[in-house]
Design an enzyme around this catalytic site. Sequence first.
Site, PDB file in Angstrom:
ATOM      1  N   LYS A  79      27.678  92.731  41.412  1.00  0.00           N
ATOM      2  CA  LYS A  79      28.389  91.901  40.420  1.00  0.00           C
ATOM      3  C   LYS A  79      29.795  91.598  40.921  1.00  0.00           C
ATOM      4  O   LYS A  79      30.439  92.460  41.549  1.00  0.00           O
ATOM      5  CB  LYS A  79      28.433  92.650  39.079  1.00  0.00           C
ATOM      6  CG  LYS A  79      28.985  91.832  37.922  1.00  0.00           C
ATOM      7  CD  LYS A  79      28.857  92.605  36.606  1.00  0.00           C
ATOM      8  CE  LYS A  79      29.397  91.853  35.419  1.00  0.00           C
ATOM      9  NZ  LYS A  79      29.223  92.568  34.153  1.00  0.00           N
ATOM     10  N   SER A 154      27.060  90.030  30.411  1.00  0.00           N
ATOM     11  CA  SER A 154      27.747  89.281  31.437  1.00  0.00           C
ATOM     12  C   SER A 154      27.142  89.435  32.828  1.00  0.00           C
ATOM     13  O   SER A 154      27.405  88.599  33.697  1.00  0.00           O
ATOM     14  CB  SER A 154      29.215  89.684  31.486  1.00  0.00           C
ATOM     15  OG  SER A 154      29.354  91.048  31.835  1.00  0.00           O
ATOM     16  N   SER A 178      26.436  94.492  28.740  1.00  0.00           N
ATOM     17  CA  SER A 178      26.348  93.538  29.850  1.00  0.00           C
ATOM     18  C   SER A 178      25.359  93.856  30.949  1.00  0.00           C
ATOM     19  O   SER A 178      25.074  92.984  31.771  1.00  0.00           O
ATOM     20  CB  SER A 178      27.721  93.357  30.481  1.00  0.00           C
ATOM     21  OG  SER A 178      28.399  92.366  29.783  1.00  0.00           O
TER      22      SER A 178
HETATM   23  N1  GLN Z   1      28.670  90.527  25.569  1.00  0.00           N
HETATM   24  C1  GLN Z   1      29.650  91.524  25.286  1.00  0.00           C
HETATM   25  C2  GLN Z   1      31.009  90.904  25.278  1.00  0.00           C
HETATM   26  O1  GLN Z   1      31.086  89.737  25.376  1.00  0.00           O
HETATM   27  C3  GLN Z   1      29.561  92.640  26.278  1.00  0.00           C
HETATM   28  C4  GLN Z   1      30.208  92.375  27.573  1.00  0.00           C
HETATM   29  C5  GLN Z   1      30.108  93.490  28.545  1.00  0.00           C
HETATM   30  O2  GLN Z   1      29.386  94.470  28.342  1.00  0.00           O
HETATM   31  N2  GLN Z   1      30.895  93.380  29.596  1.00  0.00           N
HETATM   32  O3  GLN Z   1      31.994  91.563  25.163  1.00  0.00           O
END
Ligand code: GLN
Length: 479
Positions: A79, A154, A178
């Site tokens: 990532k 994400s 994410s």
């Molecule tokens: N979708 C969640 C957010 O927007 C989680 C993001 C994540 O785990 N980095 O914060």
Amino acid sequence: MNIDLENLTIAKARKALGDGEFSALDLARSYLAEIEKKDKDIHAYLEVFSDVEEQAKEADKKIKSGNKGALLGIPMAIKDNILIKDRKVSSASKILENYVAPYDATAIEKLKEAGAIFLGRVNMDEFAMGASTENSAFGVTKNPCDLSRVSGGSSGGAAAAVSANMALVALGSDTGGSVRQPASFCGVIGFKPTYGSVSRYGLMAMGSSLDVIGVLAKNIKDVETVFSVIKGKDSFDSTSIDVSLEYPVKKKNKIADLTDFIKEVGQGGVDKAVMENYAKSMQKFKSLGYEIVKLKTNISALRYALATYYIIMPAEVSTNLARFDSIRYGFYKDGKGNLISDYKETRGAGFGKEARRRILLGTYVLSAGYYDAYYGKATAVRGLIKKTFSDIFKEVDFVATPTAPTPAFKIGEKTSDPVQMYLADIFTVTANMAGIPAISLPSGFAEVDGKKLPIGFQLMVPSTEDGSLFKTVEDFMLK
Ligand code: GLN
């Protein structure tokens, strides 16, 4: 060379490499060919590294000399918020577009020692804020199961790469879901370990009290292998801890059934197919000898997990992102005035809309006069959530929920409504708030518009008991 990437696992690959059935170079080339063929459409990779073949040749030399590194010759995707020394790393943000990592993240250092090959860096929502990769400054990652849909986020690039055989395994990060949510959207396994069990050194900070590096793979043994390499206490991260991989001997194998709770917090937003799949997965556990339990513990505090997360996380985001000040890192836009105008111009043009929204939200909840009302209260509720889990785990060994309320949604479907997007994490954020390990397993499909869209099933266990997930999941996936 024709390697069956679809059914490949780390163990199979390591054996074939050791037996000389194929070389690390053959394997790396097979993945590069797959990327070449598919990634024009999917866009999982922000960059495929130009030295993949050299890395593979190095691995072949080591294999010949008898090196037995656990990941020797294994091609991985990373990532874009995890630092690999001397390579670009941008968190999919314009503000860091050409930033080059000055050091290795601890997890990367460990992967290098174990002999892994890095294919490239994969797409994500900017600074890991989002649930669809639509917040990437460099374009959306499409879902390999249906190109009109998002890959989740994400860590959408990581999930799509593994799902489409464009990497054997991938590292993602999980602050509120994410790793697990995109894994569920793309039909792969996504594992969020106990908070602190993998060092955060070299992971770009989003919400520091929630962030953890996680693993995406198709096979649970592969998840375990990678986790066993990257985990461990690290002097560069004072919150890091050691967790054991031993499967704690349990007298019972009780799983909490949260059907009523899921319906209630989902407020009608949980897909019928997801609910049916949840019931089916619970039935499967039952047939494997697990006991399905209706909890006596009062779990009403869990209702507030998402609301609390959206106070604590932006507060930490606003603090962590303050370092991107137009001076220290990357992108710079001249404000043609004083330092403040440089600062405004750089951050205004360098950050996307969602990053700016969260910085504002976080600054607001931390400001004098609001701190106690918002941040202070959210911290107290977080304490209650932790306490609730410790009570739950006196009754049962596992808590199960769907990973996400829906299968992958259409690209553009939720971009104009941030709250709808935030609801994608309704079932995943609780594990981050409590710091406990959680995993998303591919558990079936929903038929939508003639396409089979993957659905995920989430299991959570007490803090530091990560090892107990692996054995249980193996049971579930194999039978
Ligand atoms: N979708 C969640 C957010 O927007 C989680 C993001 C994540 O785990 N980095 O914060």
